[in-house]
Design a protein around this motif. Structure first.
Motif, mmCIF file in Angstrom:
data_model
loop_
_atom_site.group_PDB
_atom_site.id
_atom_site.type_symbol
_atom_site.label_atom_id
_atom_site.label_comp_id
_atom_site.label_asym_id
_atom_site.label_seq_id
_atom_site.Cartn_x
_atom_site.Cartn_y
_atom_site.Cartn_z
ATOM 1 N N PRO A 35 140.188 -19.887 -12.482
ATOM 2 C CA PRO A 35 140.138 -18.787 -13.368
ATOM 3 C C PRO A 35 141.050 -17.654 -12.760
ATOM 4 O O PRO A 35 141.198 -17.731 -11.569
ATOM 5 C CB PRO A 35 138.853 -18.058 -13.214
ATOM 6 N N ALA A 36 141.658 -16.714 -13.419
ATOM 7 C CA ALA A 36 142.618 -15.868 -13.084
ATOM 8 C C ALA A 36 141.742 -14.993 -11.917
ATOM 9 O O ALA A 36 140.695 -14.424 -12.312
ATOM 10 C CB ALA A 36 143.060 -14.843 -14.238
ATOM 11 N N ALA A 37 142.367 -14.576 -10.855
ATOM 12 C CA ALA A 37 141.766 -13.601 -9.831
ATOM 13 C C ALA A 37 141.672 -12.294 -10.548
ATOM 14 O O ALA A 37 142.419 -11.913 -11.108
ATOM 15 C CB ALA A 37 142.606 -13.766 -8.726
ATOM 16 N N ARG A 38 140.268 -11.760 -10.078
ATOM 17 C CA ARG A 38 140.392 -10.346 -10.313
ATOM 18 C C ARG A 38 141.188 -9.428 -9.651
ATOM 19 O O ARG A 38 141.390 -9.846 -8.322
ATOM 20 C CB ARG A 38 138.516 -10.115 -10.293
ATOM 21 N N THR A 39 141.534 -8.297 -10.413
ATOM 22 C CA THR A 39 142.264 -7.365 -9.609
ATOM 23 C C THR A 39 141.368 -6.539 -8.541
ATOM 24 O O THR A 39 140.304 -6.214 -9.030
ATOM 25 C CB THR A 39 142.836 -6.344 -10.700
ATOM 26 N N ALA A 40 141.999 -6.364 -7.451
ATOM 27 C CA ALA A 40 141.437 -5.760 -6.119
ATOM 28 C C ALA A 40 141.640 -4.273 -6.624
ATOM 29 O O ALA A 40 142.482 -3.850 -6.954
ATOM 30 C CB ALA A 40 142.029 -6.000 -4.944
ATOM 31 N N HIS A 41 140.291 -3.603 -6.632
ATOM 32 C CA HIS A 41 140.286 -2.128 -6.819
ATOM 33 C C HIS A 41 140.114 -1.430 -5.398
ATOM 34 O O HIS A 41 139.899 -1.964 -4.531
ATOM 35 C CB HIS A 41 138.967 -1.784 -7.451
ATOM 36 N N THR A 42 140.771 -0.387 -5.350
ATOM 37 C CA THR A 42 140.818 0.432 -4.175
ATOM 38 C C THR A 42 140.793 1.816 -4.538
ATOM 39 O O THR A 42 140.412 2.278 -5.491
ATOM 40 C CB THR A 42 142.079 0.205 -3.383
ATOM 41 N N SER A 43 140.509 3.010 -3.429
ATOM 42 C CA SER A 43 140.442 4.490 -3.750
ATOM 43 C C SER A 43 141.772 5.082 -3.958
ATOM 44 O O SER A 43 142.855 4.245 -3.293
ATOM 45 C CB SER A 43 139.838 4.887 -2.471
ATOM 46 N N PRO A 44 141.976 5.788 -4.782
ATOM 47 C CA PRO A 44 143.390 6.422 -4.915
ATOM 48 C C PRO A 44 143.659 7.208 -3.620
ATOM 49 O O PRO A 44 144.877 7.927 -3.388
ATOM 50 C CB PRO A 44 143.465 7.521 -5.948
ATOM 51 N N TRP A 45 142.668 7.549 -2.584
ATOM 52 C CA TRP A 45 143.031 8.452 -1.510
ATOM 53 C C TRP A 45 143.603 7.666 -0.474
ATOM 54 O O TRP A 45 143.059 6.657 0.183
ATOM 55 C CB TRP A 45 141.575 9.009 -0.913
ATOM 56 N N LEU A 46 144.611 8.436 0.151
ATOM 57 C CA LEU A 46 145.425 7.622 1.417
ATOM 58 C C LEU A 46 144.419 7.736 2.547
ATOM 59 O O LEU A 46 143.707 8.655 2.796
ATOM 60 C CB LEU A 46 146.492 8.331 1.531
ATOM 61 N N SER A 47 144.858 6.752 3.573
ATOM 62 C CA SER A 47 144.195 6.721 4.819
ATOM 63 C C SER A 47 145.199 7.689 5.767
ATOM 64 O O SER A 47 146.383 7.772 5.210
ATOM 65 C CB SER A 47 143.804 5.417 5.437
ATOM 66 N N GLY A 48 144.803 8.211 7.020
ATOM 67 C CA GLY A 48 145.976 8.831 7.760
ATOM 68 C C GLY A 48 146.958 7.926 8.212
ATOM 69 O O GLY A 48 148.134 8.372 8.340
ATOM 70 N N SER A 49 146.460 6.732 8.337
ATOM 71 C CA SER A 49 148.065 5.884 8.775
ATOM 72 C C SER A 49 148.961 5.464 7.623
ATOM 73 O O SER A 49 149.876 5.226 8.067
ATOM 74 C CB SER A 49 147.211 4.629 9.275
ATOM 75 N N GLU A 50 148.579 5.966 6.608
ATOM 76 C CA GLU A 50 149.739 5.691 5.461
ATOM 77 C C GLU A 50 150.479 6.841 5.200
ATOM 78 O O GLU A 50 151.234 6.730 4.471
ATOM 79 C CB GLU A 50 148.782 5.258 4.165
ATOM 80 N N LEU A 51 150.055 7.911 5.863
ATOM 81 C CA LEU A 51 151.099 9.178 5.578
ATOM 82 C C LEU A 51 152.273 9.197 6.553
ATOM 83 O O LEU A 51 152.379 8.408 7.596
ATOM 84 C CB LEU A 51 150.273 10.428 6.259
ATOM 85 N N PRO A 52 153.179 9.886 6.319
ATOM 86 C CA PRO A 52 154.603 10.029 6.945
ATOM 87 C C PRO A 52 154.052 10.443 8.430
ATOM 88 O O PRO A 52 153.192 11.403 8.506
ATOM 89 C CB PRO A 52 155.423 10.850 6.162
ATOM 90 N N LEU A 53 155.116 10.109 9.394
ATOM 91 C CA LEU A 53 154.727 10.524 10.764
ATOM 92 C C LEU A 53 153.411 10.227 11.323
ATOM 93 O O LEU A 53 152.862 11.127 12.147
ATOM 94 C CB LEU A 53 155.077 12.116 10.809
ATOM 95 N N ALA A 54 152.781 9.198 10.782
ATOM 96 C CA ALA A 54 151.282 8.908 11.290
ATOM 97 C C ALA A 54 151.112 8.698 12.529
ATOM 98 O O ALA A 54 150.118 9.060 13.259
ATOM 99 C CB ALA A 54 150.943 7.975 10.735
ATOM 100 N N THR A 55 152.329 8.150 13.521
ATOM 101 C CA THR A 55 151.941 7.889 14.673
ATOM 102 C C THR A 55 152.292 9.235 15.484
ATOM 103 O O THR A 55 151.722 9.081 16.572
ATOM 104 C CB THR A 55 153.260 6.843 15.221
ATOM 105 N N THR A 56 153.133 9.899 15.095
ATOM 106 C CA THR A 56 153.177 11.269 15.824
ATOM 107 C C THR A 56 151.860 12.351 15.567
ATOM 108 O O THR A 56 151.643 12.901 16.684
ATOM 109 C CB THR A 56 154.456 12.241 15.072
ATOM 110 N N PHE A 57 151.366 12.388 14.381
ATOM 111 C CA PHE A 57 150.411 13.319 14.475
ATOM 112 C C PHE A 57 149.081 12.718 14.265
ATOM 113 O O PHE A 57 147.980 13.494 14.189
ATOM 114 C CB PHE A 57 150.795 14.252 12.975
ATOM 115 N N ARG A 58 148.788 11.454 14.163
ATOM 116 C CA ARG A 58 147.541 10.801 14.221
ATOM 117 C C ARG A 58 146.669 11.034 13.186
ATOM 118 O O ARG A 58 145.453 11.876 13.580
ATOM 119 C CB ARG A 58 146.977 10.749 15.344
ATOM 120 N N TRP A 59 147.066 11.391 11.619
ATOM 121 C CA TRP A 59 146.387 11.971 10.690
ATOM 122 C C TRP A 59 144.905 11.352 10.547
ATOM 123 O O TRP A 59 145.012 10.156 10.719
ATOM 124 C CB TRP A 59 147.131 12.017 9.474
ATOM 125 N N LYS A 60 144.166 12.013 10.424
ATOM 126 C CA LYS A 60 142.672 11.567 9.906
ATOM 127 C C LYS A 60 142.167 12.333 8.430
ATOM 128 O O LYS A 60 142.151 13.391 8.350
ATOM 129 C CB LYS A 60 141.734 11.743 10.854
#
Length: 231
Positions: A35-60
């Motif tokens: 059967p067709a795989a169900r679409t994975a769902h996630t949150s619309p909210w970014l994690s800190g590691s997905e922000l630009p300059l994450a390694t510099t500012f270590r966003w949380k």
């Protein structure tokens, strides 16, 4: 003075948590038809590691700062020449990120609309605002509030997708010092992605050039697009 997306709408009380969907599952290989795989769902909210300059500012991410507002809003982004009423925003949910430098701010917001057509038109209006942003800010030869010297603003489109775009806005006075202007940070990155009846907005704001490296803009846009389209 910082102009932060979520600063207009944040409150101490957290909004209701965003539900996370289950990951897609695969059918056993022994079955005759897969059967067709169900679409994975996630949150619309970014994690800190997905922000630009994450390694510099270590966003949380700070989910407790999440709050929804129905307005009125003074402004929702730096180059806003279309009012929230003209964009037909129905509500805004915002969240802050904490980094290692208290002089650099980051926030994400979800602009909600009555339908996808209204959201698409709003994204077009936002892109139009940014296309004329530098010309608008530099018109009338602005004078710096603090130094009294002429200010100059530069707008760069740092990444583009079919469903959004990223921008960097930098203001300096004639001596090369960060500009001081009402409700504007001298250095900012703002990213926009639209899917369905929502526009996801990410903003980074600083009082100097610490965030001017926009090499992570395209990656952040991809993450925003994936999360919003799979929420």
């Amino acid at each position: 003075m910082y102009k932060r997306i979520a600063s207009r709408i944040a409150a101490s009380a957290a909004a209701a948590a965003v539900a996370l969907g289950a990951a897609a599952t695969l059918a056993p290989a022994a079955q005759a038809a897969t059967p067709a795989a169900r679409t994975a769902h996630t949150s619309p909210w970014l994690s800190g590691s997905e922000l630009p300059l994450a390694t510099t500012f270590r966003w949380k991410a700070e989910p407790k700062t999440r709050h929804t507002s129905t307005g009125p809003w003074q402004a929702l982004y730096s180059c806003e020449f279309s009012s929230p009423e003209q964009l037909h925003v129905t509500s805004v949910t915002g969240m802050q990120f904490q980094g290692v430098d208290r002089h650099v701010q980051a926030s994400q917001a979800l602009f909600h609309f009555k339908d996808s057509a209204t959201a698409r038109k709003a994204l077009s209006d936002i892109e139009h605002d940014y296309a004329g942003c530098a010309k608008h800010l530099n018109s009338g030869h602005p004078i710096d509030i603090d130094s009294g010297k002429p200010d100059h603003w530069t707008l760069t489109r740092t990444a583009t997708r079919a469903d959004g775009a990223a921008y960097r806005l930098v203001g300096r006075d004639s001596a090369g010092k960060p500009a001081t202007a009402p409700d504007l940070s001298p250095d900012s990155q703002e990213l926009f992605v639209q899917h369905g009846a929502t526009i996801s907005v990410l903003g980074l704001y600083a009082l100097n050039g610490k965030i001017d490296n926009a090499s992570g803009a395209a990656s952040a846009l991809r993450a925003m697009s994936y999360r919003l389209s799979h929420a």
